[in-house]
Scaffold this motif. Structure first.
Motif, short mmCIF file in Angstrom:
data_model
loop_
_atom_site.label_atom_id
_atom_site.label_comp_id
_atom_site.label_asym_id
_atom_site.label_seq_id
_atom_site.Cartn_x
_atom_site.Cartn_y
_atom_site.Cartn_z
N ALA A 386 0.66 -1.26 0.11
CA ALA A 386 0.02 0.02 0.01
C ALA A 386 0.80 1.35 -0.06
O ALA A 386 0.64 2.18 -0.55
CB ALA A 386 -0.73 0.02 1.22
N SER A 577 -4.35 -5.40 -0.68
CA SER A 577 -5.22 -4.56 -0.74
C SER A 577 -6.51 -4.68 -1.29
O SER A 577 -7.64 -4.22 -1.23
CB SER A 577 -4.71 -3.08 -0.68
OG SER A 577 -3.92 -2.90 -1.83
N GLN A 601 -3.34 -1.43 7.58
CA GLN A 601 -2.87 -1.87 5.88
C GLN A 601 -2.08 -0.96 5.37
O GLN A 601 -1.85 -1.04 4.08
CB GLN A 601 -3.99 -2.58 5.26
CG GLN A 601 -4.56 -3.86 5.97
CD GLN A 601 -3.39 -4.81 5.92
OE1 GLN A 601 -2.54 -5.33 5.07
NE2 GLN A 601 -3.15 -5.50 7.36
N LEU A 603 -3.55 1.88 4.01
CA LEU A 603 -4.08 2.37 2.86
C LEU A 603 -4.37 3.85 3.29
O LEU A 603 -4.69 4.57 2.05
CB LEU A 603 -5.27 1.74 2.47
CG LEU A 603 -4.87 0.39 1.76
CD1 LEU A 603 -6.03 -0.67 1.97
CD2 LEU A 603 -4.53 0.50 0.37
#
Length: 638
Positions: A386, A577, A601, A603
């Protein structure tokens, strides 16, 4: 009906349903629909306007199997798209709310021997004395003959934006000369010519299919020709690419046992297609005056460029050394090195391959800033995490701006956009990639997966059914086909794939224990609790990909707590992702735990660097609305 025997052909409006040959034919020729769609249309037409209940359709078409109503709804949508029917003002399929469907148009039976209209006739087959000239941009009726309806529509959408003119490369494709009187060989010859012609159209070339002895044939920059023979035991095919001066640039002999015609056709189309892309398509940039001693090994390397990187590497390395200003060859060499890097023997070798790939790509772009494969190499060495997706996307965007007809840039950008939550934009890039490279199973798989996870399951299955015929046993398309059926299709059919070849030449999906538990729960909801326990037990300590598979299965079984239990234990920025942005994962995204999971994560940090809001921000029921500015993502999930 007065007859007790079903008619062979049924006509309604401008369409004809060929029951014997199981196909739907429209004004422009055959229309690809799935097997379930064909059976539903057949059943509705047979009722002649009388109501056909949902229960009767499930009994007739699904053979009494327990499936959800959404399966029937999807098939009806597929049929309406194929017929150009509007659900609000239908001409053919009318819905009776809560009960079923009826066919609205008058239906006329046709005798089997009646001559079909011209739009339904197959084009002539090349024979020893028959001449065919087929200029694609002059003949719209058969422009996409033999290609699945979904892929044909994708290519058509790009074709009309890139209509070739007289100044483009002119390629003459001579259907293979058939040695002996073998109708199957004639069909193989014509099918190969059709497939290669689609590739030429996608790459903005003027394509002519003609008889080599036709005195009216205009000069061509390139000529594709060859011979095909079947001696009863095996197929033997010789093909060659010739330039306008009748010099052989590339040639190859193919052979296969008589029963392996599909495999032979796949191998020929893919390998020959790769060479033609380098000869006159997206990878045809080469220095003026390139001699035969350089061009011939270049085309030989192109043959295995996407299918066997290890084989292409030494040929391209010698080319780069012998022709240092051949930027296209250098860019392709860089891309091969980048693709081989992850499989290096150890960290030191992997790093060395990446460094060399970057150096070669930069040199190629210094010589020619429009080499798409060089940008592809620079993007490929960036990890798919990410935190680095924005960097990867920036390189791919620059590459596409410099080389807009490069499928090897658009396909990976499709995956990057999906991983960043831009599913619609990703789908558009996948469609462009397939339009530019119609013979790539990887591109077909990526687009089909995108369709499936964007809710276009029938379109995905149509693409994958075509792919299975063209590339039996191909792992990329076989797995996407299995997963699409397992999640939204006939669970029993998917379960059979775990136990047998399932028609995909011995293909076996990974993580079979997880899939078996999931499919048993789909077939019998009473087994859901046991399936959940099995999934949880086998996901614990499993490889990351298996854990992500388990999370997605649990979401589809509506077990969010268990799904988040596994998700919370994933390492930060695990690199999967795109799984969180798939259509059926909407309940996962609506959960109050999702913003924090996004942050874990990496993002939310990636979003700070990007403009635009991901598609999921428009979904109803989000526990926390998306920020309206890139900087607002800094605090999302805290």
């Amino acid at each position: 009906m007065a007859n007790t025997v079903e008619p062979v052909r049924v006509r309604f409006g401008e369409f004809l349903l060929d029951l014997a040959d199981e196909r739907l034919i429209g004004p422009g020729g055959p229309i690809r629909i799935g097997n379930k769609a064909f059976r539903v249309l057949r059943a509705l037409a047979a009722m002649r306007g009388r109501l056909l209940t949902k229960e009767e359709l499930f009994e007739t078409v699904w053979d009494g199997a327990r499936v959800s109503e959404s399966a029937l709804t999807s098939v009806i949508k597929e049929l309406r798209r194929a017929l150009g029917d509007d659900s609000k003002a239908p001409r053919f399929i009318g819905a009776v709310y809560g009960r079923g469907y009826r066919f609205l148009a008058p239906v006329k039976d046709e005798p089997a021997g009646e001559e079909p209209p011209p739009s339904e006739r197959q084009p002539a087959v090349q024979g020893d004395t028959e001449a065919i000239e087929w200029v694609f941009w002059r003949n719209s009726s058969w422009r996409f003959a033999g290609l699945g309806a979904v892929a044909a529509a994708v290519i058509a959408s790009i074709w009309f934006l890139q209509r070739p003119d007289a100044s483009g490369t002119r390629v003459r494709i001579e259907p293979l000369r058939v040695i002996g009187n073998n109708p199957v060989a004639r069909l193989l010859s014509q099918n190969l010519a059709s497939e290669l012609s689609r590739l030429g159209v996608a790459n903005n070339s003027t394509i002519v299919i003609s008889d080599a002895r036709d005195p009216a044939t205009a000069p061509a920059d390139y000529i594709f020709a060859g011979e095909v023979q079947n001696d009863g035991r095996a197929w033997h095919v010789a093909v060659r690419l010739i330039d306008g001066a009748r010099q052989i640039l590339w040639s190859r002999d193919f052979s296969a046992p008589a029963q392996e015609l599909a495999s032979l056709r796949q191998q020929m189309a893919v390998r020959t297609g790769e060479v033609l892309v380098c000869a006159f398509g997206a990878r045809s940039r080469r220095p003026a005056g390139t001699d035969l001693a350089t061009l011939r090994p270049f085309l030989a390397a192109c043959e295995t460029y996407n299918s066997d990187w290890s084989a292409a590497r030494p040929v391209l390395a010698r080319l780069v050394e012998g022709a240092p200003r051949f930027a296209q060859a250098r860019g392709m060499y860089a891309n091969v090195l980048a693709r081989l890097a992850p499989s290096g023997a150890g960290p030191e070798q992997r790093d060395r391959l990446k460094r060399e790939a970057v150096a070669q790509a930069r040199q190629a772009l210094r010589d020619d800033p429009h080499i798409g494969s060089a940008y592809g190499a620079l993007a490929a060495v960036i990890p798919f995490t990410a935190a680095q997706l924005p960097d990867k996307d920036a390189i791919l965007r620059r590459g596409i701006a410099a080389d807009p007809v490069s499928a090897e840039l658009r396909a990976p950008r499709c995956m990057v956009l999906r991983s960043l939550g831009f599913g619609a934009d990703g789908q558009s890039e996948c469609e462009r990639a397939l339009a530019l490279d119609t013979l790539s199973p990887g591109t077909v798989a990526t687009l089909a997966e995108t369709y499936a996870f964007n809710g276009r399951v029938p379109d995905a299955l149509n693409l994958l059914d075509d792919a299975r015929r063209s590339w039996p046993g191909e792992p990329a398309t076989s797995y996407v086909r299995f997963e699409t059926i397992a999640r939204w299709g006939d669970a029993r059919q998917a379960l059979a794939v775990l136990d047998s070849s399932g028609g995909d030449s011995g293909y076996r999906p990974p993580f079979s224990i997880l899939w078996r538990a999931f499919l048993n729960a789909r077939i019998d909801p009473g087994q859901t609790q046991g399936a959940v326990q099995t999934i949880l037990a086998h996901a614990s300590g499993a490889p990351l990909e298996a854990q992500v598979t388990a999370i997605r299965q649990l979401v589809q079984l509506r077990r969010l707590d268990e799904a988040y239990r596994i998700a919370a234990a994933l390492p930060a920025d695990a690199g999967f992702s795109r799984a969180w942005f798939e259509g059926f994962m909407e309940p996962f995204r609506a959960d109050a735990r999702f913003p924090r999971f996004l942050r874990q994560q990496g993002l939310t940090q990636a979003r700070v660097r990007l403009r635009g809001r991901p598609d999921f921000c428009a979904e109803p029921g989000l526990s926390r609305p998306c920020p309206v500015t890139p900087g607002g993502w800094m605090h999302y999930g805290r």
